[in-house]
Motif scaffolding. Structure first.
Motif, PDB file in Angstrom:
ATOM      1  N   PHE A   1      49.002  23.209   9.823  1.00 44.58           N
ATOM      2  CA  PHE A   1      47.852  23.463   8.988  1.00 44.58           C
ATOM      3  C   PHE A   1      47.722  24.566   8.063  1.00 44.58           C
ATOM      4  O   PHE A   1      47.323  24.254   6.826  1.00 44.58           O
ATOM      5  N   ALA A   2      48.421  25.822   8.442  1.00 43.55           N
ATOM      6  CA  ALA A   2      48.411  26.944   7.569  1.00 43.55           C
ATOM      7  C   ALA A   2      49.494  26.644   6.480  1.00 43.55           C
ATOM      8  O   ALA A   2      48.999  26.952   5.236  1.00 43.55           O
ATOM      9  N   VAL A   3      50.482  26.045   6.705  1.00 46.80           N
ATOM     10  CA  VAL A   3      51.564  25.880   5.551  1.00 46.80           C
ATOM     11  C   VAL A   3      50.783  24.960   4.603  1.00 46.80           C
ATOM     12  O   VAL A   3      51.150  25.183   3.342  1.00 46.80           O
ATOM     13  N   ALA A   4      50.345  23.810   4.848  1.00 44.31           N
ATOM     14  CA  ALA A   4      49.609  23.103   4.046  1.00 44.31           C
ATOM     15  C   ALA A   4      48.449  23.680   3.182  1.00 44.31           C
ATOM     16  O   ALA A   4      48.524  23.427   1.935  1.00 44.31           O
TER      17      ALA A   4
ATOM     18  N   THR B   1      44.291  31.568  10.004  1.00 45.47           N
ATOM     19  CA  THR B   1      45.512  31.410   9.936  1.00 45.47           C
ATOM     20  C   THR B   1      46.588  32.575  10.249  1.00 45.47           C
ATOM     21  O   THR B   1      47.866  32.608  10.107  1.00 45.47           O
ATOM     22  N   ARG B   2      45.738  33.343  10.470  1.00 42.29           N
ATOM     23  CA  ARG B   2      46.112  34.979  10.533  1.00 42.29           C
ATOM     24  C   ARG B   2      47.176  35.173  11.598  1.00 42.29           C
ATOM     25  O   ARG B   2      47.020  34.807  12.846  1.00 42.29           O
ATOM     26  N   TYR B   3      48.329  35.852  11.018  1.00 47.46           N
ATOM     27  CA  TYR B   3      49.413  35.960  11.853  1.00 47.46           C
ATOM     28  C   TYR B   3      50.182  34.434  12.296  1.00 47.46           C
ATOM     29  O   TYR B   3      51.312  34.630  13.430  1.00 47.46           O
TER      30      TYR B   3
ATOM     31  N   LEU C   1      52.135  32.325  11.080  1.00 42.81           N
ATOM     32  CA  LEU C   1      53.372  32.013  10.677  1.00 42.81           C
ATOM     33  C   LEU C   1      54.096  33.175  11.356  1.00 42.81           C
ATOM     34  O   LEU C   1      55.410  33.032  11.770  1.00 42.81           O
ATOM     35  N   GLN C   2      53.816  34.380  11.360  1.00 44.61           N
ATOM     36  CA  GLN C   2      54.591  35.551  11.658  1.00 44.61           C
ATOM     37  C   GLN C   2      54.933  35.529  13.367  1.00 44.61           C
ATOM     38  O   GLN C   2      56.015  35.557  13.887  1.00 44.61           O
ATOM     39  N   ILE C   3      54.012  34.787  14.159  1.00 44.87           N
ATOM     40  CA  ILE C   3      54.258  34.779  15.698  1.00 44.87           C
ATOM     41  C   ILE C   3      55.299  33.594  15.857  1.00 44.87           C
ATOM     42  O   ILE C   3      55.932  33.606  16.671  1.00 44.87           O
ATOM     43  N   ASN C   4      54.885  32.533  14.964  1.00 42.68           N
ATOM     44  CA  ASN C   4      55.777  31.255  15.183  1.00 42.68           C
ATOM     45  C   ASN C   4      57.465  31.833  14.833  1.00 42.68           C
ATOM     46  O   ASN C   4      58.133  31.135  15.727  1.00 42.68           O
ATOM     47  N   THR C   5      57.164  32.397  13.843  1.00 44.98           N
ATOM     48  CA  THR C   5      58.637  32.819  13.423  1.00 44.98           C
ATOM     49  C   THR C   5      59.474  33.698  14.444  1.00 44.98           C
ATOM     50  O   THR C   5      60.588  33.531  14.849  1.00 44.98           O
TER      51      THR C   5
END
Ligand SMILES: [Fe+2]
Length: 499
Positions: free
Chosen positions: A217-220, A239-241, A243-247
């Motif tokens: 959802f965040a990337v889209a 969407t805060r953090y 992408l960071q936590i998933n990376t």
């Protein structure tokens, strides 16, 4: 001399290193030391092993009651995976429990048929783990089973396990265990269930259905919607953090040489099998139907309705008609991106490829916020409460499930529970993932103030007031409980998947 790579806690600090000896010190909520917990039950008799952990009230309770059927059943409603239990309207053909087998274990009931008619029987089926290749840890083949569990709602309103079958295919080498069996036959059956629970929960319920979905959802959102778009303003705080936590998780936990792949029964090839299966079954309806069990469902529905009211108000302010939705190409690109890359263009997932109506859009956006906040908190925040006591939630098991009754003992249980380094890494991960971030933002708080118009700002204030009132009611209900249920207290629910 053998050495161990371990993770050690000291107060709030966590560090890792290689040691010849490891010491565990478990410290209860009242500060009492309970070093004796470790060696008799974890199989570490020959190796000293010390953690320093401040236990929560719930973990204290779990340590003391982990062998009890009441706690075992309770967790299917109030633990970290309240999504898998179903009311049983018919026993599966591969779970051939009969009245004769179970009569002595049925609490105040005469037959299974009667209990099914009254709606008192529940089923948990880990069939998606069937045939998954278990990991090899420390050079030893591990075990991962796909159990079936039958539970009964008793007259005093408890949920109690009454039968457990550890593999999907019935047969002489796959006995059905009952509470009337010997202490260790029954306890071992429950331990195998708890290990299956850990592996299914971690990959399917927590990783896929909250972290990875929220990333989609965040990337889209970042790809398709400009910062001035009202949907961007509404969703970007959620969407805060993420992408960071998933990376970080992909680098430190799920890559082939890291924690999950190295130390969990479902690490390696099994992880990919479980995730592929879970993706192929992932449906839109399962993301908003929430749970079949009334208590959990009712609490969820209250929060769902509050989020829905906010989303409906904000979306309704900017989209006056369905044609406004249909003609918003940026919005349509957002959902198309989600459909293609998140749900692999599977029409049978039920996820829309486009939005035709305001109603559809409101429901989908509500689900996006709910998944990243309430749902994530429900499946994330209790991991250490219920998993911090290793024998209660073993992340892997070293021996295969028993094929006959009367063979299990304390000795076989200790041989079955995982190695010391496996246990240490599992505890460390669950502890880290259950901690609150230092810059935690609770549900409904929007410090960046993306909206400036009166209408959305008023709606946000109303949303915050409703959440505050709900939080107070949750605290009041929890105050008299041995095991408080805090995971859906809005003050403790983070706005986004951030840990
Ligand atoms: Fe998480």
């Amino acid at each position: 001399m053998m050495s161990y790579l371990v993770t050690v806690f000291s107060g709030d600090r966590l560090w890792s290193g290689t040691f010849n000896r490891v010491y565990i010190k478990l410290v209860g909520t009242n500060g009492e030391s309970a070093r004796q917990w470790a060696s008799p039950v974890c199989g570490f008799q020959t190796k000293e092993y010390q953690f320093i952990i401040k236990c929560s009230t719930s973990l204290d309770y779990v340590k003391q009651h982990w062998k009890e059927d009441t706690l075992f059943g309770y967790q299917f409603l109030n633990g970290v995976n309240p999504m898998i239990i179903r009311r049983c309207s018919q026993l599966p053909e591969n779970f051939p429990v009969t009245d004769d087998m179970i009569r002595a274990s049925l609490h105040g009931a005469s037959s299974l048929t009667d209990e099914i008619k009254k709606g008192n029987l529940y089923l948990v089926d880990y069939k998606q783990l069937d045939g998954v290749t278990a990991n090899v840890i420390n050079g030893k083949q591990q075990s991962l089973t796909a159990p079936l569990i039958l539970l009964q709602k008793t007259p005093d309103n408890k949920l109690i396990p009454i039968a457990i079958q550890l593999k999907q295919k019935p047969g002489e080498d796959n006995p059905i265990f009952f509470p009337t069996d010997s202490e260790y036959d029954w306890l071992m059956a429950k331990i195998f269930v708890r290990s299956a629970h850990f592996n299914e929960h971690k990959l399917k319920v927590h990783l896929l259905r909250t972290h990875l979905l929220s990333e989609v959802f965040a990337v889209a959102l970042l790809r398709n919607l400009p910062m001035v778009h009202p949907l961007y303003k509404l969703l970007v705080p959620h969407t805060r953090y993420t992408l960071q936590i998933n990376t970080l998780a992909m680098e430190m936990e799920f890559s082939l040489r890291q924690e999950h792949c190295t130390y969990s029964a479902s690490g390696g090839e099994g992880m990919l099998t479980i995730l592929r299966r879970a993706v192929s079954y992932l449906s839109y309806s399962s993301l908003w139907t929430i749970s079949p069990i009334p208590l959990f469902r009712n609490v969820c529905m209250l929060l769902w309705d509050m989020i829905h009211k906010l989303v409906q108000g904000v979306i309704g302010h900017y989209y006056n008609s369905d044609s406004d939705v249909q003609q918003d190409s940026e919005l349509q690109n957002w959902i198309k991106d989600i459909f293609i890359h998140g749900f692999l263009s599977r029409f049978n997932s039920g996820v829309p490829e486009s939005f035709d109506t305001v109603v559809e859009l409101v429901k989908f956006v509500t689900m996006v916020i709910f998944t990243g906040s309430v749902q994530h908190s429900a499946v994330n925040s209790g991991q250490f409460d219920y998993g911090g006591w290793p024998p209660h939630t073993p992340i892997s098991l070293r021996l295969p499930p028993p094929t006959t009754k009367g063979q299990s003992s304390e000795s076989t249980m200790l041989q079955t529970l995982p190695d010391v380094n496996t246990t240490a890494n599992g505890m460390a991960t669950m502890w880290l993932l259950s901690k609150q971030s230092t810059d935690f933002v609770p549900l409904g708080e929007y410090p960046d103030e993306h909206f400036s118009e009166d209408a959305p700002c008023t709606l946000i204030k109303e949303f915050q007031a409703e959440l505050k009132a709900f939080s107070e009611s949750v605290k009041a209900r929890n105050s008299g409980l041995d095991v408080p249920y805090t995971y859906m207290d809005p003050e403790l629910v983070e706005n986004s998947v951030a840990l």
